[in-house]
Design a protein around this motif. Structure first.
Motif, short mmCIF file in Angstrom:
data_model
loop_
_atom_site.label_atom_id
_atom_site.label_comp_id
_atom_site.label_asym_id
_atom_site.label_seq_id
_atom_site.Cartn_x
_atom_site.Cartn_y
_atom_site.Cartn_z
N HIS A 145 -20.31 42.61 -5.94
CA HIS A 145 -21.05 42.73 -4.68
C HIS A 145 -20.65 44.01 -3.95
CE1 HIS A 145 -22.41 38.69 -5.39
NE2 HIS A 145 -21.19 38.18 -5.31
N SER A 146 -20.71 45.14 -4.68
CA SER A 146 -20.37 46.40 -4.05
C SER A 146 -21.50 46.85 -3.13
CB SER A 146 -20.11 47.47 -5.11
OG SER A 146 -21.31 47.77 -5.81
N GLU A 147 -21.20 47.80 -2.25
CA GLU A 147 -22.20 48.26 -1.31
C GLU A 147 -23.38 48.91 -2.03
OE1 GLU A 147 -20.94 51.67 1.03
OE2 GLU A 147 -19.12 51.77 -0.18
N LYS B 67 -26.02 36.60 1.38
CA LYS B 67 -25.35 35.38 1.85
C LYS B 67 -24.30 34.93 0.83
CE LYS B 67 -29.16 33.66 4.71
NZ LYS B 67 -30.13 32.57 4.93
N HIS B 68 -24.67 35.05 -0.46
CA HIS B 68 -23.69 34.69 -1.49
C HIS B 68 -22.48 35.62 -1.43
CE1 HIS B 68 -21.99 33.27 -5.21
NE2 HIS B 68 -22.06 34.48 -5.75
N ALA B 69 -22.74 36.91 -1.23
CA ALA B 69 -21.63 37.87 -1.11
C ALA B 69 -20.76 37.53 0.10
CB ALA B 69 -22.17 39.29 -1.00
N SER B 70 -21.40 37.11 1.19
CA SER B 70 -20.62 36.71 2.38
C SER B 70 -19.75 35.51 2.08
CB SER B 70 -21.57 36.40 3.54
OG SER B 70 -22.33 37.55 3.90
N ILE C 250 -3.62 44.04 4.96
CA ILE C 250 -4.32 45.10 4.23
C ILE C 250 -5.55 44.54 3.53
CG2 ILE C 250 -4.11 46.75 2.33
CD1 ILE C 250 -1.14 47.00 3.01
N PHE C 251 -5.38 43.41 2.86
CA PHE C 251 -6.52 42.78 2.18
C PHE C 251 -7.57 42.31 3.18
CE2 PHE C 251 -3.31 42.48 -1.13
CZ PHE C 251 -4.04 42.72 -2.28
N LYS C 252 -7.13 41.71 4.27
CA LYS C 252 -8.09 41.21 5.27
C LYS C 252 -8.90 42.35 5.87
CE LYS C 252 -5.32 37.21 6.71
NZ LYS C 252 -4.54 36.61 7.83
N GLN C 253 -8.23 43.47 6.13
CA GLN C 253 -8.93 44.61 6.71
C GLN C 253 -10.00 45.15 5.76
OE1 GLN C 253 -6.29 47.75 7.82
NE2 GLN C 253 -7.88 48.99 8.79
N ALA C 254 -9.64 45.27 4.48
CA ALA C 254 -10.61 45.77 3.50
C ALA C 254 -11.77 44.80 3.33
CB ALA C 254 -9.92 46.02 2.16
N ILE C 255 -11.46 43.51 3.26
CA ILE C 255 -12.52 42.52 3.09
C ILE C 255 -13.40 42.46 4.33
CG2 ILE C 255 -12.98 40.05 2.80
CD1 ILE C 255 -10.46 39.88 1.09
N ALA C 256 -12.79 42.55 5.52
CA ALA C 256 -13.57 42.53 6.76
C ALA C 256 -14.50 43.73 6.85
CB ALA C 256 -12.63 42.49 7.96
N ALA C 257 -14.02 44.89 6.40
CA ALA C 257 -14.88 46.08 6.42
C ALA C 257 -16.09 45.88 5.51
CB ALA C 257 -14.08 47.30 5.98
N HIS C 258 -15.87 45.28 4.35
CA HIS C 258 -17.00 45.04 3.46
C HIS C 258 -17.90 43.94 4.00
CE1 HIS C 258 -18.97 45.83 -0.33
NE2 HIS C 258 -19.05 44.53 -0.58
N GLN C 259 -17.32 42.97 4.70
CA GLN C 259 -18.14 41.93 5.34
C GLN C 259 -19.08 42.54 6.38
OE1 GLN C 259 -15.04 39.20 6.66
NE2 GLN C 259 -15.74 37.65 5.21
N ASP C 260 -18.59 43.53 7.09
CA ASP C 260 -19.45 44.21 8.07
C ASP C 260 -20.62 44.90 7.37
OD1 ASP C 260 -17.79 43.36 10.08
OD2 ASP C 260 -16.63 45.23 10.16
N LYS C 261 -20.34 45.52 6.23
CA LYS C 261 -21.43 46.17 5.49
C LYS C 261 -22.45 45.14 5.00
CE LYS C 261 -18.57 50.01 3.84
NZ LYS C 261 -18.01 50.71 2.66
N VAL C 262 -21.94 44.02 4.49
CA VAL C 262 -22.84 42.97 4.01
C VAL C 262 -23.68 42.43 5.16
CG1 VAL C 262 -22.96 40.68 2.96
CG2 VAL C 262 -21.35 42.37 2.07
N SER C 263 -23.05 42.23 6.31
CA SER C 263 -23.79 41.75 7.48
C SER C 263 -24.86 42.75 7.89
CB SER C 263 -22.82 41.51 8.64
OG SER C 263 -21.87 40.53 8.32
N LEU D 106 -28.82 42.02 7.95
CA LEU D 106 -29.66 42.27 9.13
C LEU D 106 -30.84 43.17 8.78
CD1 LEU D 106 -30.12 41.98 12.17
CD2 LEU D 106 -28.57 43.93 12.51
N GLN D 107 -30.60 44.21 7.98
CA GLN D 107 -31.70 45.09 7.57
C GLN D 107 -32.76 44.31 6.78
OE1 GLN D 107 -30.60 48.79 5.68
NE2 GLN D 107 -28.66 48.87 6.81
N ALA D 108 -32.29 43.45 5.86
CA ALA D 108 -33.23 42.67 5.06
C ALA D 108 -34.03 41.72 5.93
CB ALA D 108 -32.47 41.91 3.97
N GLN D 109 -33.38 41.08 6.88
CA GLN D 109 -34.09 40.15 7.76
C GLN D 109 -35.11 40.88 8.64
OE1 GLN D 109 -30.76 38.31 9.71
NE2 GLN D 109 -30.59 36.66 8.17
N LEU D 110 -34.72 42.05 9.15
CA LEU D 110 -35.66 42.83 9.95
C LEU D 110 -36.84 43.31 9.10
CD1 LEU D 110 -33.20 44.99 12.09
CD2 LEU D 110 -34.59 43.06 12.86
N ALA D 111 -36.55 43.72 7.87
CA ALA D 111 -37.64 44.16 6.99
C ALA D 111 -38.55 42.99 6.64
CB ALA D 111 -37.05 44.78 5.72
#
Length: 690
Positions: free
Chosen positions: A333-335, A369-372, A640-653, A657-662
Motif C-alpha cells: 500500500h505504497s503512496e 480503507k483496507h490500507a487504513s 519512530i514506527f508510529k511517526q512513519a505509519i502516521a505520516a503514511h496514514q495521512d497520505k492514505v486519508s 478524500l480525493q477519491a470521495q470528492l471525485a
C-alpha cells in the motif's frame, strides 16, 4: 540528493573507522618503559578491531585506560607507528558506536594539545564527521575547512580524500539552501567539486546529482537537464576494495553493493530527469527516460507512476491504464500504488468512460480503507513493547534468527508495511536505538546472572555454617583433640625405656617380645630348680646333678649376650623413634592449637551475609535502572514506527478524500447529464432536493 541511507551509513561508518587507523603516532616526550600487561591489553583491543567488534574494542580500551592511567601514551611503537594511533582509534570507535559527544571531546583535546600536522588533519576530519552526524552542519563545515587541499593530498588516501570532498559539497549546498552560511563564506564556495574528486569515485555521481538539483532550484532548468543527461549516460566502474588493515570494515559482497548503489543513483537521476521533462512538456522524452529505470530498483514504483503519466500526456490512455493497473496489482500500500487509483480514474474520465472511472474510484476507496485498516493494525503492533523486543537477534532472544534488519523485513512482510519499515531500518535513529537496546539487554543478562550468583553465595554461606557445626560435632565424636594426650604418654614411655637402658646398660629393655618370653621361661626354670633342691635337702635325698643348673646358666648367659650385642643398635633405634614422636607431637600440638583457635573464633557469617545482601541490593537497583532504560528505548523506537505509519496514514486519508470528492463530482456530472437529456426530450427533471 541524499544517498541511499543504508549504503550511506555503511560508507560513513567505514570511512570514519578507516581514516582513524591510518594516522601516525603522537610524538611523546620522555620514554615510558614498556608494560607487558598493557601491551597485551592493547593487542586484544586491536584484535577486536580487526574482527569488526568495535563495541568490544571500545569497552576494552576504556578498561585499559582505567587500569593504566595515561596508558595509551605507553603503547610501543610496534603497535602504533604509522598504522593505528591509539587516541584517534578510540575516538573513531566512539564515533562508530554512536558516542558522538565522547568522540568530539577526544578530537577537540587532540587539537588543543597541538599534535603533529598529520594527526591534526585526521582529528579535524573526524571532528567534522562527528558534527555532521550530530546535525551541527555549520560546525562540521568549519571543521572540514581547517584541512587544506595540500594536507588532504599529502595525508589522506584517495577514498578518504573523496569522502572529505563529498561532505564539504553536501554541507555547502545545505548551508546555502538554508541561508545559514555565515562562517563558511570562503574560497571553497566557488570550488568545482567534480574536478577535485578522483575519476572512479562514487561521490562524483552524488555531487553531480546534487549540483543538478541546485541548478533546478535556482531556476536553471536547461543546465539541470544537461547535468542529469551527462550523469545517466556516464559509465562508471566500481570502487576498488582497500587491501590493507581496513578489510574488517567491509562486507564480502562489497563490490556487488557498490554496483547496486551506482545503479540506484542512476535510477534516481533518470527519475528526476523524467519528471523534469514532464514538467517541461516533453512527455515523449520523459517516456523514454522512465523506460531506463530498473524494474527491481528502489524507484520502480515511482517510475511506474510517472511512466503512466508520460503515456497519458502523449494521449496513450490505454498504455497509461495498463501501466497503472500493473502498479495497482502490487500488494504493498505504497503512496505510488494508491495514487495509481486516482490516476486511473482520471484516465477513464478523460477517455469518456465515467462508469469505469466511478468503478475505479470505488475500488480505490475500498483499497484506501483496507490500507487504513492495515496501517491501524500495524500501529497497534508497533505500540506493543514485544514488537520491538522481537527485533533483537537470536544471540539475545532465542526465538529469533537473523539480524535486526532481517527480522524487521519479516515483520514488514507480515504486516504488509515493508516499504515503511525499509525506510525506518536505514535511519540513524533506528540503528542507534536498536544497538542501544541490544547493549541494554546484554547488560540485563549479565546483571541477572550476577544476581543469581548472589543468591547462590547466600546459600553457600548457610551451608558453610551448617557444615562447620557438623564438623565440630564430628571432631568431638571422634575425640580428635584427645590424640595429643596419647602421643604424650607414648613419648614418656619411650623416654623412660631409653633412660633405663642407658643407666643400667640393660639391653633386654629393647629386646623383642619373644626374647622377653624366653627370659621369663629361663627365670621360672631357675626358680623351680632352686625349689627342687630345697625340697631334696629337706628330705635328705640325693641332689640333682649340676648339668641342669649349668644348662640353664648357659641359656641365661646367651640371652644376656644377645641383648648386650643388640644394645647399641636398639638404643639408636629408640632415639630415632623418640625424635619421630617428638616431631609428631609438635605437629599435633600445632594442629590442635589451630583447631582450637578456629573453634574459639566464630566466622563472620553475619558480615559476609551483609556484604552479599549489599551487592544484591545494588544489583537490584541497577536492574531496575536498566529496565527503565529499556522501556525508554522501546518507547523511542515505537515512536519512530508510529511517526512513519502516521505520516503514511495521512497520505492514505488524503487519497481517500480525493477519491470521495471525485466520486461526488462524477455523480453530479452524471446527474446533470441525465437532467440535460430529459430537458432535451421535453420532460421535467425530478426534484431530488427533498
Amino acid at each position: 540528493m541524499q544517498k541511499n541511507s543504508l549504503v550511506k551509513s555503511v560508507l560513513y561508518f567505514a570511512c570514519s573507522m578507516a581514516i582513524s587507523a591510518m594516522v601516525s603516532a603522537q610524538d611523546t616526550t620522555g620514554e615510558i618503559p614498556p608494560n607487558p600487561v598493557l601491551q597485551k591489553a592493547y593487542q586484544q583491543v586491536l584484535y577486536d578491531y580487526y574482527q569488526g567488534d568495535f563495541a568490544e574494542g571500545l569497552t576494552k580500551i576504556s578498561i585499559l585506560e582505567q587500569q593504566h592511567p595515561n596508558g595509551l601514551l605507553a603503547i610501543s611503537d610496534s603497535l602504533r607507528g604509522d598504522i593505528i594511533e591509539p587516541e584517534l582509534l578510540k575516538g573513531a570507535m566512539s564515533l562508530a558506536y554512536g558516542l558522538n559527544t565522547q568522540a568530539t571531546d577526544i578530537f577537540t583535546r587532540l587539537l588543543r594539545d597541538k599534535q603533529s600536522e598529520k594527526v591534526s588533519a585526521y582529528a579535524w576530519l573526524l571532528l567534522g564527521e562527528a558534527y555532521h552526524r550530530s546535525r551541527e552542519f555549520e560546525s562540521a563545515a568549519n571543521a572540514f575547512a581547517n584541512i587544506s587541499m595540500e594536507q588532504a593530498d599529502t595525508f589522506f588516501d584517495t577514498t578518504t580524500r573523496d569522502h572529505w570532498l563529498y561532505l564539504q559539497s553536501q554541507l555547502h549546498g545545505f548551508l546555502i539552501n538554508s541561508d545559514t552560511q555565515t562562517n563558511t563564506s570562503n574560497a571553497k564556495v566557488q570550488s568545482n567539486w567534480l574536478q577535485e574528486l578522483s575519476d572512479d569515485s562514487i561521490y562524483r555521481q552524488y555531487i553531480a546529482y546534487n549540483h543538478a538539483l541546485g541548478l533546478l532550484q535556482s531556476g536553471e532548468v536547461e543546465l539541470a537537464i544537461s547535468e542529469l543527461d551527462i550523469l545517466v549516460s556516464t559509465d562508471t566502474g566500481l570502487i576498488e576494495s582497500w587491501g590493507n588493515w581496513v578489510n574488517p570494515l567491509f562486507d564480502v559482497e562489497q563490490k556487488a553493493e557498490e554496483e547496486d548503489e551506482r545503479a540506484a543513483i542512476k535510477d534516481r537521476a533518470n527519475l528526476t530527469l523524467a519528471y523534469i521533462l514532464m514538467q517541461q512538456g516533453e512527455p515523449h522524452d520523459a517516456f523514454r527516460t522512465f523506460e531506463k529505470i530498473r524494474t527491481k530498483g528502489l524507484d520502480y514504483d515511482g517510475a511506474l507512476l510517472g511512466y503512466g503519466w508520460a503515456a497519458a500526456e502523449k494521449g496513450d490512455w490505454q498504455i497509461a491504464l495498463a501501466i497503472w493497473q500493473k502498479l495497482i496489482q502490487m500488494p504493498q500500500h505504497s503512496e505510488f500504488t494508491l495514487e495509481a487509483y486516482i490516476a486511473s480514474a482520471y484516465a477513464y474520465e478523460k477517455a469518456f468512460a465515467p462508469k469505469q472511472a466511478m468503478n475505479m474510484l470505488q475500488s480505490g476507496v475500498a483499497r484506501f480503507k483496507h490500507a487504513s485498516e492495515v496501517l491501524e493494525a500495524a500501529m497497534q503492533q508497533v505500540s506493543q513493547p514485544q514488537f520491538i523486543v522481537d527485533l533483537i537477534p537470536s544471540s539475545l532472544n532465542s526465538s529469533n534468527q537473523g539480524d535486526s534488519y532481517e527480522l524487521l523485513g519479516e515483520k514488514g512482510q507480515q504486516l504488509n508495511t515493508q516499504f515503511i519499515f525499509e525506510s525506518i531500518s536505514v535511519s540513524n535513529e533506528f540503528k542507534a536505538g536498536i544497538e542501544a537496546l541490544k547493549a541494554s539487554l546484554e547488560i540485563q543478562t549479565q546483571l541477572l546472572n550476577w544476581q543469581q550468583r548472589m543468591s547462590q553465595y547466600h546459600l553457600m554461606l548457610d551451608e558453610r555454617k551448617v557444615e562447620r557445626n557438623l564438623r565440630a560435632e564430628n571432631m568431638s565424636a571422634d575425640r580428635t583433640l584427645d590424640k595429643l594426650a596419647v602421643l604424650k604418654e607414648k613419648r614418656e614411655q619411650l623416654a623412660a625405656q631409653l633412660q633405663q637402658a642407658e643407666q643400667l646398660q640393660d639391653g633386654s629393655v629393647f629386646m623383642s617380645a619373644q626374647y622377653q618370653d624366653w627370659a621369663k621361661r629361663v627365670k621360672r626354670s631357675q626358680q623351680r630348680l632352686k625349689k627342687i633342691a630345697q625340697l631334696k635337702s629337706q628330705l635328705n635325698q640325693t641332689p640333682l646333678t649340676e648339668s641342669y643348673v649349668k644348662r640353664l646358666d648357659m641359656v641365661a648367659g646367651r640371652l644376656i649376650w644377645l641383648s648386650s650385642e643388640a644394645l647399641p643398635a636398639n638404643m639408636w633405634q629408640a632415639k630415632k623413634a623418640l625424635a619421630l614422636v617428638d616431631r609428631e607431637l609438635l605437629t599435633t600440638e600445632k594442629r590442635q592449637y589451630d583447631l582450637l583457635s578456629q573453634l574459639d573464633t566464630p566466622p563472620l557469617y553475619a558480615e559476609q551475609w551483609q556484604r552479599v545482601d549489599s551487592i544484591a541490593a545494588r544489583l537490584k537497583v541497577q536492574i531496575q535502572k536498566n529496565q527503565v532504560l529499556q522501556q525508554n528505548l522501546i518507547t523511542q523506537l515505537s515512536a519512530i514506527f508510529k511517526q512513519a505509519i502516521a505520516a503514511h496514514q495521512d497520505k492514505v486519508s488524503n487519497y481517500l478524500l480525493q477519491a470521495q470528492l471525485a466520486t461526488v463530482r462524477l455523480s453530479d456530472q452524471a446527474l446533470q447529464n441525465e437532467e440535460g437529456d430529459l430537458i432535451e426530450q421535453g420532460q421535467t427533471p425530478k426534484d431530488n432536493s427533498q
